[in-house]
Structures are given as C-alpha cells and as structure tokens.
Scaffold this active site. Structure first.
Site, mmCIF file in Angstrom:
data_model
loop_
_atom_site.group_PDB
_atom_site.id
_atom_site.type_symbol
_atom_site.label_atom_id
_atom_site.label_comp_id
_atom_site.label_asym_id
_atom_site.label_seq_id
_atom_site.Cartn_x
_atom_site.Cartn_y
_atom_site.Cartn_z
ATOM 1 N N THR A 1 0.866 -1.184 0.000
ATOM 2 C CA THR A 1 0.000 0.000 0.000
ATOM 3 C C THR A 1 0.900 1.230 0.000
ATOM 4 O O THR A 1 1.663 1.439 0.943
ATOM 5 C CB THR A 1 -0.886 -0.009 1.267
ATOM 6 N N ARG B 1 -7.824 -9.784 3.845
ATOM 7 C CA ARG B 1 -7.901 -9.580 5.296
ATOM 8 C C ARG B 1 -7.133 -10.694 5.985
ATOM 9 O O ARG B 1 -7.305 -11.872 5.618
ATOM 10 C CB ARG B 1 -9.352 -9.686 5.793
ATOM 11 N N LEU C 1 -19.724 -2.886 11.120
ATOM 12 C CA LEU C 1 -20.631 -2.104 11.963
ATOM 13 C C LEU C 1 -20.707 -2.689 13.364
ATOM 14 O O LEU C 1 -21.743 -2.610 14.010
ATOM 15 C CB LEU C 1 -22.037 -2.069 11.342
ATOM 16 N N ALA D 1 -19.589 -2.485 17.086
ATOM 17 C CA ALA D 1 -18.936 -1.587 18.054
ATOM 18 C C ALA D 1 -17.898 -2.379 18.839
ATOM 19 O O ALA D 1 -18.072 -3.562 19.109
ATOM 20 C CB ALA D 1 -19.983 -1.001 18.998
ATOM 21 N N GLY D 2 -16.804 -1.735 19.181
ATOM 22 C CA GLY D 2 -15.736 -2.440 19.894
ATOM 23 C C GLY D 2 -14.728 -1.475 20.478
ATOM 24 O O GLY D 2 -15.028 -0.290 20.685
ATOM 25 N N CYS E 1 -3.035 -2.269 9.054
ATOM 26 C CA CYS E 1 -3.417 -1.435 7.909
ATOM 27 C C CYS E 1 -4.184 -0.159 8.277
ATOM 28 O O CYS E 1 -3.744 0.933 7.915
ATOM 29 C CB CYS E 1 -4.231 -2.257 6.915
HETATM 30 N N1 LIG Z 1 -1.187 -7.287 6.338
HETATM 31 C C1 LIG Z 1 -2.312 -7.064 5.676
HETATM 32 O O1 LIG Z 1 -3.383 -7.518 6.036
HETATM 33 C C2 LIG Z 1 -2.272 -6.231 4.421
HETATM 34 C C3 LIG Z 1 -3.406 -6.197 3.588
HETATM 35 C C4 LIG Z 1 -3.364 -5.436 2.427
HETATM 36 C C5 LIG Z 1 -2.220 -4.701 2.106
HETATM 37 N N2 LIG Z 1 -1.139 -4.731 2.946
HETATM 38 C C6 LIG Z 1 0.056 -3.985 2.548
HETATM 39 O O2 LIG Z 1 1.021 -4.905 2.054
HETATM 40 C C7 LIG Z 1 2.347 -4.474 2.384
HETATM 41 C C8 LIG Z 1 3.073 -5.568 3.125
HETATM 42 O O3 LIG Z 1 2.404 -5.805 4.345
HETATM 43 P P1 LIG Z 1 2.697 -7.073 5.255
HETATM 44 O O4 LIG Z 1 1.729 -7.032 6.375
HETATM 45 O O5 LIG Z 1 2.766 -8.281 4.389
HETATM 46 O O6 LIG Z 1 4.189 -6.691 5.752
HETATM 47 P P2 LIG Z 1 5.216 -7.577 6.584
HETATM 48 O O7 LIG Z 1 5.970 -6.635 7.415
HETATM 49 O O8 LIG Z 1 4.488 -8.723 7.230
HETATM 50 O O9 LIG Z 1 6.181 -8.211 5.494
HETATM 51 C C9 LIG Z 1 7.110 -7.507 4.742
HETATM 52 C C10 LIG Z 1 8.274 -8.443 4.400
HETATM 53 O O10 LIG Z 1 9.098 -7.843 3.429
HETATM 54 C C11 LIG Z 1 10.447 -8.192 3.704
HETATM 55 N N3 LIG Z 1 11.334 -7.248 3.013
HETATM 56 C C12 LIG Z 1 11.491 -5.920 3.224
HETATM 57 N N4 LIG Z 1 12.365 -5.399 2.340
HETATM 58 C C13 LIG Z 1 12.763 -6.405 1.519
HETATM 59 C C14 LIG Z 1 13.639 -6.504 0.411
HETATM 60 N N5 LIG Z 1 14.286 -5.432 -0.069
HETATM 61 N N6 LIG Z 1 13.820 -7.702 -0.165
HETATM 62 C C15 LIG Z 1 13.171 -8.784 0.299
HETATM 63 N N7 LIG Z 1 12.322 -8.757 1.339
HETATM 64 C C16 LIG Z 1 12.109 -7.578 1.946
HETATM 65 C C17 LIG Z 1 10.524 -8.161 5.211
HETATM 66 O O11 LIG Z 1 11.617 -8.903 5.702
HETATM 67 C C18 LIG Z 1 9.159 -8.792 5.587
HETATM 68 O O12 LIG Z 1 9.263 -10.191 5.717
HETATM 69 C C19 LIG Z 1 2.164 -3.180 3.190
HETATM 70 O O13 LIG Z 1 2.284 -2.087 2.342
HETATM 71 C C20 LIG Z 1 0.739 -3.281 3.707
HETATM 72 O O14 LIG Z 1 0.161 -2.042 3.926
HETATM 73 C C21 LIG Z 1 -1.135 -5.494 4.076
#
Ligand SMILES: NC(=O)c1ccc[n+]([C@@H]2O[C@H](COP(=O)([O-])OP(=O)(O)OC[C@H]3O[C@@H](n4cnc5c(N)ncnc54)[C@H](O)[C@@H]3O)[C@@H](O)[C@H]2O)c1
Length: 434
Positions: free
Chosen positions: A122, A154, A253, A255-256, A263
C-alpha cells in the site's frame, strides 16, 4: 507466468502461495534469512489459517520456492511483485517508503529482460511513478513497466479473499503491462471476478480510500455506541437496524474497542498526510483517527469504572491481545494501548491469546501469560474480552464467575449480553454501547 514475489510477510507470502496455486511458477524472496530458512523447511512464519497446507501442496508440485537471492528470483520473471512493508514513518505519519524504494533499486540491478514491476504494498499516490524513475535511473535502457496492484486481503481470511476477491485493481500505463497482468490474474478473470484497470494514481488511491472508508464505518458505529450508552439504546440493534439497509450494509458495523491492525491505523494516517500535502485535507479521516484514539482510551475508563474507579492492586484477566481473531498480528492492536494502561494503573494483568503470545511477549511487558481463559480469570477482580476468538465466544460463564474473586466482566466485543452474564452469576457486566 514466472513471478518473483519480493517480501514474504502477510501479503507477499499469501499472494505468492496463491499465485503458485493458480499454476504460475513463483519464487518468493525475503531479506530476513530466518524467514527463508523456515519457509524452506516447510514452516509458515505467520499464523494464517490454511496457508500451511496450500504452501506444502505447491512446493510439492514444484511451482513454489523460497530464496534470499533476489537476483536469481528476478532473472527471467514476467512480473516482479513488491510486497514489502510500508509502516508509518516516525514523526510525520506518512508512509515510510524506504523498503519499497530499496526493493525497486535491487530489482533494477537484477532485471535481465522485460518485466512488469508491480507494487502490491500500500503506497501513497505518486509512488509507482517514483519507482519507475528510480529504476530508470539505476538501470537506464532496461525494458520494464510498472503496475500498481493494491491488495485487499484480510488477515485471518487471506486465502479466501485472495482466491475469491470482490475485485482486483490493476493500475497500468501500457498495453504490454496490461497483458502481463491479465495473464497473472487469468484464473480469476475466467471465474468472473471483476478486474478493474485504471491508471497508476487511481489504483494507489483506491486502496487508501477503501481502508479509510472502512475505518470510518467502524468509528462511526463506535461513536453511536457511546451515544447508546448515554441514552439507554442498544448498539447491536442499531447496527442491525441500519445494516439491513442495502445502501449501508452490515459489515464493519460492530462496536468495539477501536480499530487496530497493520493497515487501518497507518493507512488512515498516510491518507491524512497525502491530503495535507495536496491541499485537499481529509477532514473526515483526520477526525476518524482522533476519535479512534479516544475510543481506545474510553475502554480503559470502562474497565476502571467496572473495578470501582481503580485497578491498583487488583488482578485483571484479559482474553485476547491480537487486533482481531485468526491472526497472530499485534501491530497497532488496541491491547497495546489498553493493557499498558492497566499495568500502569497498578493492576496485575493475566493475559491469554491462542496465537498472540509469540509477538505479544515482547510488546506487553509486566503481564502474566496464561494457558486458558479459566486459569487467567481464577481469583481475578475482572475479566476483559478484548479479541473475539472463537474459544472466548462459548465460555462456561458460570464456571468462570465462580472462580473469580469479583465476578465482573468488560466485554469489549459484545460477545455476550448483560442477561447472559447476570444469569451466569456475574455481579457486574459492561459491554460497548448497550
Ligand atoms: N497485512 C495485511 O493484512 C495487508 C493487507 C493489504 C495490504 N497490505 C500492505 O502490504 C504491504 C506488506 O504488508 P505485510 O503485512 O505483508 O508486511 P510484513 O511486514 O508482514 O512483510 C514484509 C516483508 O518484506 C520483507 N522485506 C522488506 N524489504 C525487503 C527486500 N528489499 N527484499 C526482500 N524482502 C524484503 C521483510 O523482511 C518482511 O518479511 C504493506 O504495504 C501493507 O500495507 C497489508
């Protein structure tokens, strides 16, 4: 298709595993050698229901592998996904793009032929253009396109969300990139899941707008819950009464204790910053952020009130610390505000969580971890339900009440009702908005 997935966190690993299940050849890369070691040994570093089985199946089929060697993974890939973290930057609330830009540079060095570099993380509006500029600068003359493909899964239901999405959003600027992305998502397209092609900026903004809207919906009902408490209404019935309206819908919707997780907090904060930078303030979102903080603080007051104004010297059992059930993710969980406030107020806090301990142990100093809800509540002055894991939804409340010193419950997820608690012998019960 040959796919390289950079980052094997909640999003990268789920996406990589699911793409391999589509039939693509996927190499997942992470710079954390411990993660890669675990993955190579067939172990999943995070808790996500069903991921272990799907991962094992695709590794066995020879379509899915793991490496720390980004160059090897990118070599010959049709699409290289960036799925690294974009946490809140310290100080100004903006998204920290350090990891994204570092990954882009590494990819630029590793490119051997035409590939689409796809941002799944994101990222603020304009980031994909920045990624393109960085790659052009680092590797002039190399053939590539960028694409924006925000992820909407999610945690806790990630595989199903990825395999049966409401929509897939793809921002592209060339027909060639559109064709590659169409191939990547072909299995979903064939099953009639909508794929929305846009420009880069629109795709980037769709993700923030979606999360900010959902965070607003939660915050709205939390504010209504507060009013319910003042006027004697029941927020559960208000939610149902408005949620049955097709224009409103019944999701988000409940409440909590305020939204949390990896995110909503960081994405609302980043969107507020983006608005400020472009002289288009996101006033609703800014208010949502403020109200959500108040909601979390109000939960502490609720617990104090339940305990007669103070928790000093008292034992409080907290059931659930993860930001929601079916994940081990603790990022920005309401428990990280509420539990330290209780500890700071002099309480002895017993906590229990089916998956939260591994992360929670570092984040929640001064608490005692227990094996189950009954052990946590035995001899306690109050029990607090903070995360609605299934195992906390069907508690033997009478057994729990009997074992407590003072049978008081703060049910911050409205799992039970005042009537359930009273019938089980609880002397005091407080929910949210009822
Ligand atoms: N977690 C969610 O539910 C969710 C849902 C939708 C979108 N997102 C978005 O997805 C993105 C990732 O989120 P996440 O929760 O998976 O993050 P996370 O922190 O769980 O995982 C990120 C991973 O990337 C690795 N990493 C970082 N730099 C690197 C590089 N140069 N080379 C190789 N590996 C590298 C890290 O070691 C880590 O394992 C974010 O932007 C987040 O906003 C997350």
């Amino acid at each position: 298709m040959k796919i390289a997935m950079i980052g094997t966190g909640y999003v990268g690993l789920v996406s990589g595993v699911c793409f391999s299940d589509f039939g693509h050849e996927v190499v997942c890369v992470d710079k954390d050698p411990r993660k890669i070691e675990m993955l190579k040994a067939g172990r999943v570093p995070i808790y996500e229901p069903g991921l272990d089985v799907l991962m094992a199946r695709n590794v066995a089929a020879g379509r899915l592998s793991f490496t720390g060697d980004l160059d090897a993974a990118v070599d010959g890939a049709d699409a290289v996904f960036i799925a690294v973290g974009t946490p809140t930057r310290r100080g100004d609330g903006h998204a920290d793009l350090t990891y994204v830009m570092a990954a882009a540079e590494e990819i630029a060095h590793a490119l051997t032929g035409y590939a689409v570099i796809v941002t799944k993380s994101t990222v603020p509006v304009g980031t994909n253009a920045q990624v393109r500029a960085a790659i052009e600068k680092t590797a002039p003359g190399k053939a590539f396109d960028v694409a924006s493909n925000p992820e909407f899964l999610r945690e806790g239901a990630a595989i199903d969300d990825f395999m049966r999405p409401d929509r897939v959003v793809v921002g592209v600027t060339s027909e060639r990139a559109k064709k590659v992305m169409g191939e990547v998502y072909r299995p979903l397209f064939l099953r009639d899941f909508p794929i929305l092609y846009t420009d880069l900026e629109t795709a980037e903004l769709i993700k923030y707008a979606a999360n900010a809207f959902l965070a607003t919906k939660i915050t709205f009902i939390n504010e209504i819950a507060r009013l319910c408490e003042k006027v004697g209404a029941d927020v559960k019935q208000v939610s149902r009464g408005i949620g049955l309206d097709g224009r409103i819908g019944n999701k988000f919707l409940h409440a909590g204790p305020g939204y949390g997780g990896s995110c909503f907090p960081k994405d609302t904060s980043a969107l507020a910053r983006i608005g400020q930078e472009h002289a288009a303030p996101m006033q609703i979102v800014e208010t949502v952020i403020k109200v959500n903080e108040e909601v979390k603080r109000r939960m502490v007051e609720k617990i104090l009130d339940l305990c007669g104004g103070s928790v000093n010297g008292k034992t409080v059992a907290v059931l659930g610390v993860t930001f929601k059930p079916n994940t081990d993710d603790m990022r920005d969980a309401p428990s990280l505000t509420i539990i330290p406030a209780l500890v700071g107020g002099g309480a002895r806090v017993n906590v229990v969580d089916p998956q939260g301990r591994r992360e929670g142990e570092h984040l929640l100093p001064g608490v005692t971890w227990m094996e189950d809800a009954y052990a946590a509540a035995a001899g306690a002055d109050a029990v607090v339900i903070l995360t609605e894991w299934n195992e906390f939804r069907a508690l033997d409340l009478a057994r729990m009440a009997r074992a407590m010193k003072h049978s008081r419950m703060a049910d911050l997820r409205n799992v039970y009702s005042p009537k359930d608690a009273a019938e089980a012998g609880f002397a005091a019960y407080t929910g949210v908005g009822r």
